[in-house]
Design a protein around this motif. Structure first.
Motif, PDB file in Angstrom:
ATOM      1  N   THR A 245     -11.513  -1.993  -2.299  1.00  0.00           N
ATOM      2  CA  THR A 245     -10.924  -2.076  -3.636  1.00  0.00           C
ATOM      3  C   THR A 245      -9.517  -1.503  -3.662  1.00  0.00           C
ATOM      4  O   THR A 245      -8.605  -2.109  -4.229  1.00  0.00           O
ATOM      5  CB  THR A 245     -11.809  -1.318  -4.650  1.00  0.00           C
ATOM      6  OG1 THR A 245     -13.140  -1.827  -4.579  1.00  0.00           O
ATOM      7  CG2 THR A 245     -11.286  -1.491  -6.062  1.00  0.00           C
ATOM      8  N   LEU A 246      -9.348  -0.315  -3.078  1.00  0.00           N
ATOM      9  CA  LEU A 246      -8.015   0.285  -2.954  1.00  0.00           C
ATOM     10  C   LEU A 246      -7.551   0.040  -1.524  1.00  0.00           C
ATOM     11  O   LEU A 246      -7.854   0.805  -0.618  1.00  0.00           O
ATOM     12  CB  LEU A 246      -8.062   1.781  -3.266  1.00  0.00           C
ATOM     13  CG  LEU A 246      -8.476   2.169  -4.689  1.00  0.00           C
ATOM     14  CD1 LEU A 246      -8.496   3.688  -4.848  1.00  0.00           C
ATOM     15  CD2 LEU A 246      -7.547   1.541  -5.713  1.00  0.00           C
ATOM     16  N   LEU A 247      -6.824  -1.047  -1.326  1.00  0.00           N
ATOM     17  CA  LEU A 247      -6.464  -1.488   0.019  1.00  0.00           C
ATOM     18  C   LEU A 247      -5.293  -0.693   0.569  1.00  0.00           C
ATOM     19  O   LEU A 247      -4.351  -0.378  -0.149  1.00  0.00           O
ATOM     20  CB  LEU A 247      -6.102  -2.976   0.005  1.00  0.00           C
ATOM     21  CG  LEU A 247      -7.216  -3.943  -0.409  1.00  0.00           C
ATOM     22  CD1 LEU A 247      -6.667  -5.364  -0.476  1.00  0.00           C
ATOM     23  CD2 LEU A 247      -8.371  -3.869   0.560  1.00  0.00           C
ATOM     24  N   GLY A 248      -5.358  -0.418   1.850  1.00  0.00           N
ATOM     25  CA  GLY A 248      -4.257   0.252   2.524  1.00  0.00           C
ATOM     26  C   GLY A 248      -4.765   1.157   3.623  1.00  0.00           C
ATOM     27  O   GLY A 248      -5.862   1.713   3.516  1.00  0.00           O
ATOM     28  N   MET A 249      -3.965   1.289   4.696  1.00  0.00           N
ATOM     29  CA  MET A 249      -4.325   2.149   5.816  1.00  0.00           C
ATOM     30  C   MET A 249      -3.383   3.336   5.961  1.00  0.00           C
ATOM     31  O   MET A 249      -3.549   4.145   6.856  1.00  0.00           O
ATOM     32  CB  MET A 249      -4.331   1.337   7.114  1.00  0.00           C
ATOM     33  CG  MET A 249      -5.405   0.256   7.161  1.00  0.00           C
ATOM     34  SD  MET A 249      -7.071   0.919   7.060  1.00  0.00           S
ATOM     35  CE  MET A 249      -7.146   1.847   8.588  1.00  0.00           C
ATOM     36  N   SER A 250      -2.378   3.434   5.088  1.00  0.00           N
ATOM     37  CA  SER A 250      -1.448   4.557   5.174  1.00  0.00           C
ATOM     38  C   SER A 250      -2.189   5.852   4.871  1.00  0.00           C
ATOM     39  O   SER A 250      -3.225   5.866   4.198  1.00  0.00           O
ATOM     40  CB  SER A 250      -0.302   4.367   4.172  1.00  0.00           C
ATOM     41  OG  SER A 250      -0.800   4.366   2.847  1.00  0.00           O
ATOM     42  N   GLN A 251      -1.632   6.945   5.359  1.00  0.00           N
ATOM     43  CA  GLN A 251      -2.273   8.238   5.134  1.00  0.00           C
ATOM     44  C   GLN A 251      -2.343   8.565   3.645  1.00  0.00           C
ATOM     45  O   GLN A 251      -3.310   9.172   3.171  1.00  0.00           O
ATOM     46  CB  GLN A 251      -1.532   9.330   5.903  1.00  0.00           C
ATOM     47  CG  GLN A 251      -1.660   9.182   7.416  1.00  0.00           C
ATOM     48  CD  GLN A 251      -1.205  10.423   8.168  1.00  0.00           C
ATOM     49  OE1 GLN A 251      -0.977  11.467   7.588  1.00  0.00           O
ATOM     50  NE2 GLN A 251      -1.082  10.303   9.478  1.00  0.00           N
TER      51      GLN A 251
END
Length: 444
Positions: free
Chosen positions: A143-149
């Motif tokens: 749902t909350l997409l992203g791989m950043s820290q």
């Protein structure tokens, strides 16, 4: 250690004796003379053990076991049996009973069986909790997409805050996804089955603000025909999301503060207070305390809203998430149209990574939809004052590593071969970009 025990037996002397034994040993005991009474008052996910006689008027112990097994197969049930009921009790154990004790039994025998059953129950409930947490984490990642820290930290904060009964203030630029985060705080918490009501405070005319929030009685003002339930009352038991809270008129801020403090409200034209149970999630771009110092916002309300704060980083501060988000929005758009999105060229990807995205995720989604529709390259311009060449190269390298890890399901050997990198170099680059192999392994 769990210590909750329910005892079901139609004989008062047995109930009293068992209660005395268990209470002296530190257990919390609840007694029922009938199985029907036990079922009527048994809490969902009962964190303990049931001790039940087999032979009782009405529903007997075996029927009770069957009902309990249907609701929770892992709930330990210890049966109390007479001598003639032993073969029946053995059969019941094959059908899910934890143990049986033949009357008369000693306190030591009962306590030994009970402690083993409680240990098992504790392990089962802990295992369930871990599985539920893993499931929530997986759903939130989708749902909350992203791989950043920054995104990984945000997801951890959302999971932590979702279950807590506190108001939350979300700060972020326009288009950064504040409502989506608010929706996650609602959907992943105990209020998920209740209403989620979103209002944009800047979009409501000031003359209608009070009626919109608090509702009104018939004839409360000119044109008020019939009673109307306001947004706050409608959201009772759930969550109210107030976007652009800094735009709320000062008079209404005072009334909202009273609702938060007293958990009560009054409709326009009414004299009676209505109890409400609300969680308030507010969103703002400016600092509310600075707004308060400038006289544009109530300082006491700012503190009430900001029990916990989440800051959403603008897209330009988490550029490594741009390709993943772009791919997601393009895929969603093409699935609606039943077509395949054209692949991104290296130049287009560099353009995506170089743009400053003043409209944040909303602007990126629009660019991805245009690309999916075949309307040419993303409708953006490279910002010359954005990242340095070195920063752009780092972001591009991180995306290449992430794409290879995702493509090969985290298989390091396959990634080494695809990118033509030795293991040590790959490990160093993954560590530098905060990439963990386990995040790309496909879950069963």
């Amino acid at each position: 250690m769990l210590n909750s025990v329910i005892v079901v037996d139609d004989e008062a002397s047995i109930r009293t004796a068992v209660e005395q034994w268990l209470s002296l040993s530190g257990f919390s005991v609840q007694l029922f003379p009938r199985a029907e009474d036990c079922l009527a008052q048994l809490p969902k996910h009962f964190p303990g053990v049931i001790i039940s006689d087999v032979r009782m008027p009405g529903m007997d112990g075996l029927q009770l076991l069957e009902r309990l097994q249907g609701d929770d197969p892992d709930l330990p049930v210890i049966l109390l049996t007479g001598h003639g009921d032993v073969p029946m009790a053995v059969e019941a154990m094959r059908n899910g009973a934890y143990d049986f004790l033949e009357k008369p039994f000693t306190p030591q025998h009962l306590l030994g069986s009970l402690r083993r059953a409680l240990e098992k129950r504790q392990l089962v409930l802990e295992n369930r909790r871990l599985h539920e947490q893993a499931d929530l984490k997986s759903r939130l990642e989708g749902t909350l997409l992203g791989m950043s820290q920054g995104l990984q930290q945000l997801r951890r904060q959302v999971l932590d805050l979702a279950s807590l009964p506190v108001n939350v203030l979300i700060r972020g630029e326009t288009g950064s996804g504040k409502e989506r985060v608010a929706r996650c705080l609602h959907d992943f918490g105990p209020r998920a089955a209740r209403p989620f009501v979103a209002l944009n405070c800047a979009a409501i005319p000031e003359a209608l603000f009070e009626a919109e929030l608090f509702g009104h009685e018939s004839g409360a003002f000119t044109g008020a025909q019939g009673k109307r339930i306001g947004k706050l009352e409608y959201a009772n038991g759930g969550t109210v999301f107030l976007d652009e809270i800094e735009s709320m008129p000062l008079v209404q801020q005072a009334k909202l503060l009273r609702v938060i403090q007293e958990q009560k409200l009054e409709r326009l034209g009414a004299n009676q207070s209505i109890n409400v149970d609300l969680r308030i999630i507010a969103a703002t771009k400016p600092d509310l305390l600075e707004e308060a110092r400038a006289g544009r916002f109530r300082e006491d309300l700012a503190y009430r809203l900001n029990v916990a704060e989440l800051r959403l980083a603008p897209l330009r501060e988490r550029r490594e998430d741009i390709p993943l988000l772009f791919e997601h929005f393009a895929r969603v758009a093409t699935e609606k149209l039943g077509r395949v999105a054209p692949p991104l060229s290296g130049a287009q990807l560099a353009q995506l990574l170089s743009h400053d995205w003043p409209g944040n995720v909303r602007e990126l989604a629009n660019a991805a939809e245009r690309h999916a529709l075949g309307l040419g390259s993303p409708n953006i311009e490279v910002a010359p004052a954005g990242q340095s060449l070195g920063e752009q190269m780092e972001a591009f390298e991180a995306q290449c590593l992430r794409a290879a890890l995702r493509q090969h399901g985290g298989a390091i050997s396959a990634v080494m071969e695809a990118l033509q990198l030795p293991r040590r170099t790959l490990n160093e680059k993954m560590q530098r970009h905060g990439l963990v192999r386990e995040d790309f392994v496909e879950r069963e």
